[in-house]
Motif scaffolding. Structure first.
Motif, PDB file in Angstrom:
ATOM      1  N   SER A 169      -2.600  -4.591  32.028  1.00  0.00           N
ATOM      2  CA  SER A 169      -1.624  -5.520  32.170  1.00  0.00           C
ATOM      3  C   SER A 169      -2.083  -6.882  31.687  1.00  0.00           C
ATOM      4  CB  SER A 169      -1.162  -5.669  33.655  1.00  0.00           C
ATOM      5  OG  SER A 169      -0.470  -7.071  34.076  1.00  0.00           O
ATOM      6  N   VAL A 170      -1.430  -7.623  30.770  1.00  0.00           N
ATOM      7  CA  VAL A 170      -1.902  -8.892  30.259  1.00  0.00           C
ATOM      8  C   VAL A 170      -0.858 -10.093  30.337  1.00  0.00           C
ATOM      9  CG1 VAL A 170      -1.101  -8.178  27.916  1.00  0.00           C
ATOM     10  CG2 VAL A 170      -3.085  -9.616  28.139  1.00  0.00           C
ATOM     11  N   THR A 171      -1.170 -11.156  30.187  1.00  0.00           N
ATOM     12  CA  THR A 171      -0.488 -12.199  30.418  1.00  0.00           C
ATOM     13  C   THR A 171       0.443 -12.507  29.111  1.00  0.00           C
ATOM     14  OG1 THR A 171      -0.400 -14.642  31.114  1.00  0.00           O
ATOM     15  CG2 THR A 171      -2.042 -13.923  29.609  1.00  0.00           C
ATOM     16  N   GLY A 172       1.578 -13.129  29.084  1.00  0.00           N
ATOM     17  CA  GLY A 172       2.335 -13.244  27.702  1.00  0.00           C
ATOM     18  C   GLY A 172       3.735 -13.424  27.894  1.00  0.00           C
ATOM     19  N   GLY A 173       4.366 -14.535  27.711  1.00  0.00           N
ATOM     20  CA  GLY A 173       5.732 -14.762  27.892  1.00  0.00           C
ATOM     21  C   GLY A 173       6.374 -14.562  29.206  1.00  0.00           C
ATOM     22  N   ARG A 174       7.695 -14.335  29.255  1.00  0.00           N
ATOM     23  CA  ARG A 174       8.462 -14.146  30.616  1.00  0.00           C
ATOM     24  C   ARG A 174       8.509 -12.727  30.888  1.00  0.00           C
ATOM     25  NH1 ARG A 174      11.983 -14.220  26.505  1.00  0.00           N
ATOM     26  NH2 ARG A 174      13.809 -12.587  26.390  1.00  0.00           N
ATOM     27  N   LYS A 175       7.976 -11.889  30.189  1.00  0.00           N
ATOM     28  CA  LYS A 175       8.023 -10.215  30.663  1.00  0.00           C
ATOM     29  C   LYS A 175       6.712  -9.888  30.951  1.00  0.00           C
ATOM     30  CE  LYS A 175      11.847  -9.467  27.208  1.00  0.00           C
ATOM     31  NZ  LYS A 175      12.408  -8.410  26.125  1.00  0.00           N
ATOM     32  N   ASN A 176       6.660  -8.701  31.718  1.00  0.00           N
ATOM     33  CA  ASN A 176       5.668  -8.054  32.050  1.00  0.00           C
ATOM     34  C   ASN A 176       4.995  -7.021  31.105  1.00  0.00           C
ATOM     35  OD1 ASN A 176       5.357  -8.396  35.350  1.00  0.00           O
ATOM     36  ND2 ASN A 176       7.425  -8.689  34.688  1.00  0.00           N
ATOM     37  N   ALA A 232       8.243   1.988  30.603  1.00  0.00           N
ATOM     38  CA  ALA A 232       8.162   0.950  29.700  1.00  0.00           C
ATOM     39  C   ALA A 232       9.775   0.738  29.071  1.00  0.00           C
ATOM     40  CB  ALA A 232       7.371   1.633  28.048  1.00  0.00           C
ATOM     41  N   ARG A 233       9.898  -0.395  28.405  1.00  0.00           N
ATOM     42  CA  ARG A 233      11.226  -0.695  27.875  1.00  0.00           C
ATOM     43  C   ARG A 233      11.307  -0.809  26.502  1.00  0.00           C
ATOM     44  NH1 ARG A 233      13.355  -5.994  29.550  1.00  0.00           N
ATOM     45  NH2 ARG A 233      15.275  -5.131  29.165  1.00  0.00           N
ATOM     46  N   ILE A 234      10.392  -1.650  25.829  1.00  0.00           N
ATOM     47  CA  ILE A 234      10.260  -1.718  24.381  1.00  0.00           C
ATOM     48  C   ILE A 234       8.996  -1.477  23.920  1.00  0.00           C
ATOM     49  CG2 ILE A 234      10.914  -2.980  22.400  1.00  0.00           C
ATOM     50  CD1 ILE A 234      12.971  -4.399  24.045  1.00  0.00           C
ATOM     51  N   ASP A 251       6.628  -4.086  27.221  1.00  0.00           N
ATOM     52  CA  ASP A 251       6.977  -4.612  28.284  1.00  0.00           C
ATOM     53  C   ASP A 251       7.648  -3.556  29.378  1.00  0.00           C
ATOM     54  OD1 ASP A 251       9.483  -4.518  26.651  1.00  0.00           O
ATOM     55  OD2 ASP A 251      10.499  -5.505  28.372  1.00  0.00           O
ATOM     56  N   VAL A 252       7.525  -3.742  30.772  1.00  0.00           N
ATOM     57  CA  VAL A 252       8.131  -2.884  31.733  1.00  0.00           C
ATOM     58  C   VAL A 252       8.819  -3.189  32.531  1.00  0.00           C
ATOM     59  CG1 VAL A 252       5.700  -1.630  31.538  1.00  0.00           C
ATOM     60  CG2 VAL A 252       5.832  -3.371  33.357  1.00  0.00           C
ATOM     61  N   LYS A 253       9.608  -2.428  33.073  1.00  0.00           N
ATOM     62  CA  LYS A 253      10.725  -2.550  34.133  1.00  0.00           C
ATOM     63  C   LYS A 253       9.787  -2.680  35.574  1.00  0.00           C
ATOM     64  CE  LYS A 253      13.861   0.737  31.800  1.00  0.00           C
ATOM     65  NZ  LYS A 253      14.464   2.124  32.057  1.00  0.00           N
ATOM     66  N   TRP A 254      10.580  -3.165  36.426  1.00  0.00           N
ATOM     67  CA  TRP A 254      10.200  -3.571  37.665  1.00  0.00           C
ATOM     68  C   TRP A 254      10.126  -2.162  38.559  1.00  0.00           C
ATOM     69  CZ3 TRP A 254      13.110  -5.069  42.344  1.00  0.00           C
ATOM     70  CH2 TRP A 254      14.503  -4.792  42.333  1.00  0.00           C
ATOM     71  N   ALA A 309      -2.943 -11.265  14.159  1.00  0.00           N
ATOM     72  CA  ALA A 309      -2.140  -9.914  14.700  1.00  0.00           C
ATOM     73  C   ALA A 309      -2.109  -9.584  16.007  1.00  0.00           C
ATOM     74  CB  ALA A 309      -2.470  -8.966  13.604  1.00  0.00           C
ATOM     75  N   ALA A 310      -3.076  -9.482  16.545  1.00  0.00           N
ATOM     76  CA  ALA A 310      -3.095  -9.424  17.900  1.00  0.00           C
ATOM     77  C   ALA A 310      -2.387  -9.995  18.965  1.00  0.00           C
ATOM     78  CB  ALA A 310      -4.555  -9.028  18.427  1.00  0.00           C
ATOM     79  N   ASN A 311      -2.670 -11.217  18.709  1.00  0.00           N
ATOM     80  CA  ASN A 311      -1.812 -12.374  19.432  1.00  0.00           C
ATOM     81  C   ASN A 311      -0.375 -12.194  19.225  1.00  0.00           C
ATOM     82  OD1 ASN A 311      -1.549 -14.581  21.241  1.00  0.00           O
ATOM     83  ND2 ASN A 311      -0.871 -15.499  19.528  1.00  0.00           N
ATOM     84  N   LYS A 312      -0.182 -11.856  17.849  1.00  0.00           N
ATOM     85  CA  LYS A 312       1.655 -12.046  17.481  1.00  0.00           C
ATOM     86  C   LYS A 312       2.106 -10.656  18.307  1.00  0.00           C
ATOM     87  CE  LYS A 312       4.796 -12.525  13.852  1.00  0.00           C
ATOM     88  NZ  LYS A 312       4.783 -12.446  12.141  1.00  0.00           N
ATOM     89  N   LEU A 313       1.299  -9.707  18.253  1.00  0.00           N
ATOM     90  CA  LEU A 313       2.004  -8.341  19.023  1.00  0.00           C
ATOM     91  C   LEU A 313       2.151  -8.663  20.330  1.00  0.00           C
ATOM     92  CD1 LEU A 313       2.474  -5.484  18.684  1.00  0.00           C
ATOM     93  CD2 LEU A 313       0.219  -5.102  19.453  1.00  0.00           C
ATOM     94  N   ARG A 314       1.082  -9.380  21.301  1.00  0.00           N
ATOM     95  CA  ARG A 314       1.168  -9.571  22.395  1.00  0.00           C
ATOM     96  C   ARG A 314       2.631 -10.467  22.620  1.00  0.00           C
ATOM     97  NH1 ARG A 314      -0.508 -14.142  25.975  1.00  0.00           N
ATOM     98  NH2 ARG A 314      -1.146 -15.217  23.994  1.00  0.00           N
ATOM     99  N   CYS A 315       2.730 -11.565  21.722  1.00  0.00           N
ATOM    100  CA  CYS A 315       3.943 -12.672  22.009  1.00  0.00           C
ATOM    101  C   CYS A 315       5.448 -11.664  21.500  1.00  0.00           C
ATOM    102  CB  CYS A 315       3.705 -13.752  21.284  1.00  0.00           C
ATOM    103  SG  CYS A 315       2.572 -14.717  22.045  1.00  0.00           S
ATOM    104  N   ALA A 316       5.166 -10.936  20.756  1.00  0.00           N
ATOM    105  CA  ALA A 316       6.636 -10.230  20.531  1.00  0.00           C
ATOM    106  C   ALA A 316       6.924  -9.247  21.903  1.00  0.00           C
ATOM    107  CB  ALA A 316       6.247  -9.085  19.345  1.00  0.00           C
ATOM    108  N   ALA A 317       5.946  -8.523  22.429  1.00  0.00           N
ATOM    109  CA  ALA A 317       6.116  -7.771  23.563  1.00  0.00           C
ATOM    110  C   ALA A 317       6.571  -8.845  24.780  1.00  0.00           C
ATOM    111  CB  ALA A 317       5.353  -6.992  24.046  1.00  0.00           C
ATOM    112  N   GLY A 318       6.083 -10.079  24.747  1.00  0.00           N
ATOM    113  CA  GLY A 318       6.264 -10.757  26.110  1.00  0.00           C
ATOM    114  C   GLY A 318       7.661 -11.559  25.858  1.00  0.00           C
TER     115      GLY A 318
END
Length: 267
Positions: free
Chosen positions: A65-72, A112-114, A135-138, A249-258
């Protein structure tokens, strides 16, 4: 460009030794099973197993689990989500804090969702981009989000290559049992040359398949920053682990998912 796959629409890779490591082997490291009494606190409980189907077979990887945006968001290896030939994994589930015994899933399961991987992996199998996030569902049983249940690692990128890493994972072959969280402590050891993209990093660690996607943490038990993942090893170097350098690239991937936005650069 980052590729995505919606899980509602979705029905192990070992790297060939074409690039020879350029440093003296063996690399020094310490390895241990994470003690029972600390598995319940961060950052240890934020690491878990990733189960999925790929090309008709059931596999497991590791992730965090990693921080990133509004999603989990869960961060893992790209080959756990896409085989590098355009075939996406399905039925992807993250189980944080997985442990042996009767109550294997103390914090529940998170579907997982996306799924997201860089196009450099999905289109070309470039190991410099063996990165994956989703990102994951609750959790319906506990009524908690992933972040509420276990928290999240911080994230660091564009750091100097020379760091001390604590690598985590759930290796499931050889001497390892699959449901035991393993920790390797190692300093940066070597660069592994890549034909495309940034050179990978090498550290000392003997984790086996099942550990792919497990996090490399810097500033352990202080800032707990994700700054790498287990990606591949060489048959002739069972005591070494390699992973992509965490750059833009690693950060952009995290933010895309988040965020759900493939163009996001901050989150």
């Amino acid at each position: 460009v980052y590729k995505r796959q919606d899980q509602q629409d979705a029905p192990r890779i070992v790297k060939a030794a074409e690039n020879q490591p350029a440093a003296t082997y063996p690399f020094p490291y310490n390895r241990k099973a994470v003690e029972k009494q600390v598995r319940r606190i961060g950052p240890y409980r934020q690491v878990g197993r990733v189960f999925f189907r790929q090309n008709g077979y059931l596999y497991s990887c590791s992730g965090a689990s990693v921080t990133g945006g509004r999603k989990n968001v869960v961060y893992t290896a790209g080959h756990c989500l896409n085989d590098g030939r355009g075939n996406w994994s399905s039925d992807v589930v993250f189980i944080p804090g997985r442990k042996p015994g009767k109550k294997k899933n103390p914090y529940g399961k998170f579907a997982a969702r996306i799924l997201w991987v860089p196009s450099g992996w999905e289109d070309n199998r470039w190991w410099a981009y063996d990165l994956g996030a989703f990102d994951v569902k609750w959790n319906k049983r506990t009524k908690k989000t992933l972040r509420k249940a276990v928290g999240a690692l911080g994230f660091a990128y564009n750091l100097p290559r020379v760091q001390h890493f604590d690598a985590f994972g759930y290796p499931s072959q050889g001497r390892f049992k699959g449901d035991v969280l393993i920790q390797c402590s190692s300093a940066y050891a070597v660069d592994d040359l890549n034909a495309e993209g940034p050179d990978s990093l090498g550290i000392g660690c003997d984790m086996t398949p099942g550990s792919s996607g497990g996090p490399w943490v810097v500033a352990l038990r202080r800032r707990n920053l994700l700054n790498g993942i287990n990606s591949y090893s060489y048959d002739e170097q069972p005591g070494a682990m390699y992973g992509p350098y965490f750059g833009e690239a690693a950060n952009k991937l995290r933010c895309a998912a988040g965020t759900g936005n493939p163009d996001a650069t901050s989150c």
